[in-house]
Design a protein around this motif. Structure first.
Motif, short mmCIF file in Angstrom:
data_model
loop_
_atom_site.label_atom_id
_atom_site.label_comp_id
_atom_site.label_asym_id
_atom_site.label_seq_id
_atom_site.Cartn_x
_atom_site.Cartn_y
_atom_site.Cartn_z
N TYR A 54 0.69 -1.15 0.13
CA TYR A 54 -0.06 0.01 0.09
C TYR A 54 0.97 1.11 -0.10
CZ TYR A 54 -3.75 3.01 1.12
OH TYR A 54 -5.03 3.91 1.35
N MET A 55 0.47 2.20 -0.73
CA MET A 55 1.17 3.58 -0.92
C MET A 55 0.23 4.76 -0.53
SD MET A 55 4.36 2.75 -2.23
CE MET A 55 4.77 4.44 -3.30
N SER A 80 7.03 0.46 8.88
CA SER A 80 7.14 0.19 7.52
C SER A 80 6.73 -1.09 7.15
CB SER A 80 8.59 0.77 6.96
OG SER A 80 8.67 0.65 5.34
N THR A 81 6.82 -1.01 5.61
CA THR A 81 6.52 -2.46 5.21
C THR A 81 7.55 -3.27 4.15
OG1 THR A 81 5.07 -4.00 3.67
CG2 THR A 81 5.26 -1.39 3.21
N LYS A 82 7.92 -4.23 4.06
CA LYS A 82 8.85 -4.76 3.13
C LYS A 82 8.44 -5.10 1.86
CE LYS A 82 7.63 -9.79 4.07
NZ LYS A 82 6.19 -9.18 3.89
N GLY A 83 6.96 -5.05 1.56
CA GLY A 83 6.50 -5.11 0.16
C GLY A 83 5.60 -6.62 0.33
N VAL A 90 13.16 -18.23 2.16
CA VAL A 90 13.80 -18.72 1.06
C VAL A 90 13.77 -17.62 0.03
CG1 VAL A 90 13.02 -21.23 1.38
CG2 VAL A 90 11.61 -19.35 0.05
N ARG A 91 14.97 -17.83 -0.66
CA ARG A 91 15.16 -16.84 -2.02
C ARG A 91 14.97 -17.29 -3.26
NH1 ARG A 91 17.56 -11.91 -2.07
NH2 ARG A 91 18.85 -11.23 -3.88
N GLU A 92 13.70 -17.55 -3.68
CA GLU A 92 13.42 -17.90 -4.77
C GLU A 92 12.10 -17.22 -5.30
OE1 GLU A 92 10.75 -22.03 -3.62
OE2 GLU A 92 12.73 -22.08 -3.85
N GLY A 93 12.02 -17.00 -6.69
CA GLY A 93 10.95 -16.15 -7.20
C GLY A 93 11.04 -14.79 -6.82
N HIS A 94 10.08 -13.93 -7.41
CA HIS A 94 10.07 -12.59 -7.06
C HIS A 94 8.87 -12.11 -7.00
CE1 HIS A 94 13.73 -13.29 -9.33
NE2 HIS A 94 14.47 -12.50 -8.68
N TYR A 95 8.63 -11.13 -6.00
CA TYR A 95 7.53 -10.54 -5.40
C TYR A 95 7.57 -8.83 -5.35
CZ TYR A 95 6.94 -15.47 -4.27
OH TYR A 95 6.81 -16.68 -4.16
N ARG A 96 6.73 -8.41 -5.72
CA ARG A 96 6.61 -6.85 -5.92
C ARG A 96 7.24 -6.10 -4.70
NH1 ARG A 96 0.63 -5.49 -8.20
NH2 ARG A 96 0.25 -6.59 -6.35
N LYS A 97 7.90 -5.04 -5.22
CA LYS A 97 8.15 -3.98 -4.16
C LYS A 97 9.05 -4.50 -3.03
CE LYS A 97 4.73 -0.36 -5.03
NZ LYS A 97 3.98 -0.95 -6.04
N ASP A 98 10.17 -5.24 -3.53
CA ASP A 98 10.94 -5.94 -2.35
C ASP A 98 12.22 -5.39 -2.63
OD1 ASP A 98 12.34 -7.61 -0.83
OD2 ASP A 98 12.35 -9.33 -2.18
N GLU A 104 16.62 -5.42 -10.38
CA GLU A 104 16.71 -4.29 -10.16
C GLU A 104 15.67 -3.28 -9.91
OE1 GLU A 104 19.51 -0.82 -8.85
OE2 GLU A 104 19.37 -3.22 -8.72
N TYR A 105 14.88 -3.09 -11.06
CA TYR A 105 13.58 -2.41 -10.94
C TYR A 105 12.69 -2.61 -9.76
CZ TYR A 105 14.91 -0.55 -15.72
OH TYR A 105 15.62 0.03 -16.70
N ASN A 106 12.50 -3.89 -9.44
CA ASN A 106 11.85 -4.43 -8.25
C ASN A 106 12.43 -3.90 -6.91
OD1 ASN A 106 9.46 -5.76 -7.20
ND2 ASN A 106 10.85 -7.52 -6.60
N ARG A 107 13.74 -4.16 -6.87
CA ARG A 107 14.27 -3.61 -5.90
C ARG A 107 14.18 -1.99 -5.49
NH1 ARG A 107 18.32 -0.59 -4.25
NH2 ARG A 107 19.05 -0.28 -6.55
N ARG A 108 14.26 -1.35 -6.65
CA ARG A 108 13.89 0.13 -6.68
C ARG A 108 12.58 0.42 -6.28
NH1 ARG A 108 17.25 2.72 -11.90
NH2 ARG A 108 19.29 2.16 -11.23
N ALA A 109 11.61 -0.42 -6.51
CA ALA A 109 10.20 -0.27 -6.23
C ALA A 109 9.96 -0.44 -4.72
CB ALA A 109 9.36 -1.16 -7.10
N GLY A 110 10.81 -1.41 -4.40
CA GLY A 110 10.74 -1.55 -2.85
C GLY A 110 11.25 -0.44 -2.09
N VAL A 111 12.44 0.34 -2.78
CA VAL A 111 13.11 1.40 -1.96
C VAL A 111 12.01 2.46 -1.79
CG1 VAL A 111 14.79 3.41 -2.16
CG2 VAL A 111 15.24 0.74 -2.53
N ASP A 112 11.32 2.63 -3.16
CA ASP A 112 10.09 3.77 -3.09
C ASP A 112 9.12 3.57 -2.09
OD1 ASP A 112 11.38 5.34 -4.97
OD2 ASP A 112 10.31 4.22 -6.80
#
Length: 306
Positions: A54-55, A80-83, A90-98, A104-112
């Motif tokens: 949520y933003m 705050s929230t981790k996404g 585990v570290r597998e798959g990708h989930y939004r705003k992490d 890289e783009y997902n990581r930056r979305a997590g920073v935002d």
């Protein structure tokens, strides 16, 4: 509705806004703030939307602040929230705003997403946000080489967040968790605190999580990092589940915990992070406030004796 604010005048105490769960109905959110104030609490720990993606709009931030002002409430920290929800072990798959993602783009979305919470903290007058860092220890146990890549992603995100937080005068506090063996949490603190200054990065000590992982050793372990303690989540349990009971309802040794907190870098008010299904929310909050007052007495005694 009975007003408890005249008792213990001058004593400051905080409680989480989602103590009875989260509602998306604005009237209910406003009523929750009113009940918190009437129970005698002076500060809130904004915990709504502490998880997922949520933003907050600037207009929502303004609305919450105006309600706080209406009921005479201040802000002590914000969660705050981790996404997105995921299997944190585990570290597998990708989930939004992490913010720990290796995409890289997902990581930056997590920073935002975290920056959004920094903005909310500034709007509400909070000096710190609490953030979860889940170390994917199951994957690391199977593939040790994953550890350094994971921390490299975390460091990139924190490197980007540091100037933003410093400009806004909002500190990030990493919370101790129960989702991993305790040694992984301590390693994370050691890595992070060895890299970043205390003006930017501290720890949040969750008493219930510590009781589940470290039991009677929890105050001693906290003492090693007392100089980085800037946020607390105070609640009780029996060591088996993350119950978020009112202090005194479980088996935590509060005299030892408060002695350690009083000798740390933490500056009040104390913050309760509770959870209840009781229908009488006003009565529950009064009971919680009474327990908080007792802990405040231990905390202030420890500060005076230090």
């Amino acid at each position: 509705m009975e007003d408890n604010r005249t008792e213990n005048a001058g004593l400051e105490l905080a409680v989480n806004t989602d103590f009875a769960g989260e509602s998306t109905r604005l009237e209910q959110i406003r009523t929750t703030l009113e009940r918190i104030a009437q129970a005698g609490f002076t500060h809130i720990h904004w915990c709504h939307e502490w998880d997922r993606e949520y933003m907050y709009s600037p207009y929502e931030m303004q609305q919450i602040r105006e309600w706080m002002d209406e009921y005479g409430l201040k802000s002590k920290a914000l969660h705050s929230t981790k996404g997105s929800a995921k299997d944190v072990n585990v570290r597998e798959g990708h989930y939004r705003k992490d913010y720990t993602s290796d995409w890289e783009y997902n990581r930056r979305a997590g920073v935002d997403l975290i920056k959004n919470r920094v903005d909310l903290a500034q709007a509400l007058g909070a000096a710190e946000i609490v953030l979860h860092l889940y170390v994917p220890y199951i994957t690391i146990q199977k593939k040790p080489e994953v550890k350094e890549d994971f921390y490299a992603c975390v460091f990139r995100s924190l490197d980007e967040l540091m100037p933003y937080c410093m400009e806004k005068n909002v500190r990030i506090c990493i919370e101790n968790l129960f989702d991993m063996p305790g040694e992984y949490m301590l390693e994370a603190w050691d890595r992070l605190f060895g890299r970043y200054p205390e003006e930017f990065l501290g720890l949040c000590y969750d008493t219930g999580h510590a009781n589940m992982v470290w039991r009677e050793q929890a105050p001693e372990i906290l003492g090693r990092y007392a100089h980085r303690l800037y946020a607390v989540h105070i609640h009780d349990n029996n060591g088996a589940m993350d119950s978020h009971w009112i202090p005194g309802e479980g088996n935590i040794q509060w005299d030892k915990v408060m002695e350690t907190i009083s000798g740390s870098a933490y500056e009040g008010p104390l913050l309760l992070e509770l959870s209840t299904n009781e229908l009488d929310q006003a009565g529950y909050l009064r009971k919680a406030h009474e327990a908080g007052c007792r802990l405040d007495g231990l905390y202030k005694k420890g500060r005076a004796d230090a």
